[in-house]
Scaffold this motif. Structure first.
Motif, mmCIF file in Angstrom:
data_model
loop_
_atom_site.group_PDB
_atom_site.id
_atom_site.type_symbol
_atom_site.label_atom_id
_atom_site.label_comp_id
_atom_site.label_asym_id
_atom_site.label_seq_id
_atom_site.Cartn_x
_atom_site.Cartn_y
_atom_site.Cartn_z
ATOM 1 N N ILE A 107 17.523 36.670 70.780
ATOM 2 C CA ILE A 107 15.741 35.842 71.103
ATOM 3 C C ILE A 107 15.597 35.598 72.263
ATOM 4 N N LEU A 108 16.275 34.530 72.935
ATOM 5 C CA LEU A 108 15.756 34.083 74.634
ATOM 6 C C LEU A 108 16.018 35.637 75.271
ATOM 7 N N LEU A 109 16.585 35.990 75.628
ATOM 8 C CA LEU A 109 16.956 37.195 76.296
ATOM 9 C C LEU A 109 15.738 38.579 76.221
ATOM 10 N N SER A 110 15.929 38.238 74.372
ATOM 11 C CA SER A 110 15.125 39.397 74.476
ATOM 12 C C SER A 110 13.383 39.125 74.613
ATOM 13 N N ALA A 111 12.905 37.587 75.012
ATOM 14 C CA ALA A 111 11.681 37.748 75.440
ATOM 15 C C ALA A 111 11.129 38.111 76.917
ATOM 16 N N LEU A 112 12.751 37.653 77.478
ATOM 17 C CA LEU A 112 12.130 37.053 78.825
ATOM 18 C C LEU A 112 13.092 38.446 79.223
ATOM 19 N N ASN B 30 11.104 41.161 77.913
ATOM 20 C CA ASN B 30 10.516 41.973 77.364
ATOM 21 C C ASN B 30 8.809 41.508 78.799
ATOM 22 N N LEU B 31 9.478 40.493 78.802
ATOM 23 C CA LEU B 31 8.174 39.745 79.828
ATOM 24 C C LEU B 31 8.618 40.826 81.255
ATOM 25 N N ILE B 32 9.577 40.778 81.743
ATOM 26 C CA ILE B 32 9.682 41.633 82.660
ATOM 27 C C ILE B 32 9.569 43.255 82.466
#
Length: 75
Positions: free
Chosen positions: A57-62, A64-66
């Motif tokens: 979840i953390l890597l997905s949010a990061l 998506n932000l990138i």
């Protein structure tokens, strides 16, 4: 292929290169990745099961932000 495709490929390559260099030089400092609270780990005698849900979840949010930032500033 168009020039914008080439630009995206170069940017993706630079991002992968940056991740690779950071993992190479800071790999021992990233041991917490995959061991966050909420990651599921079951270890028994004949079974080892690991599901890093919080890390994903953390890597997905990061990611998506990138992607959002690339689209906003490069698109």
């Amino acid at each position: 292929m168009s020039q914008s495709t080439g630009k995206y490929l170069i940017v993706i390559g630079l991002v992968i290169l940056t991740f690779g260099i950071s993992i190479y030089f800071m790999g021992d400092k990233l041991r917490w990745l995959g061991r966050l609270p909420g990651d599921i780990r079951i270890e028994k005698e004949n079974l080892k099961f690991f599901f890093p849900i919080t890390t994903m979840i953390l890597l997905s949010a990061l990611l998506n932000l990138i992607i959002y930032l690339f689209r906003k500033f490069l698109g």
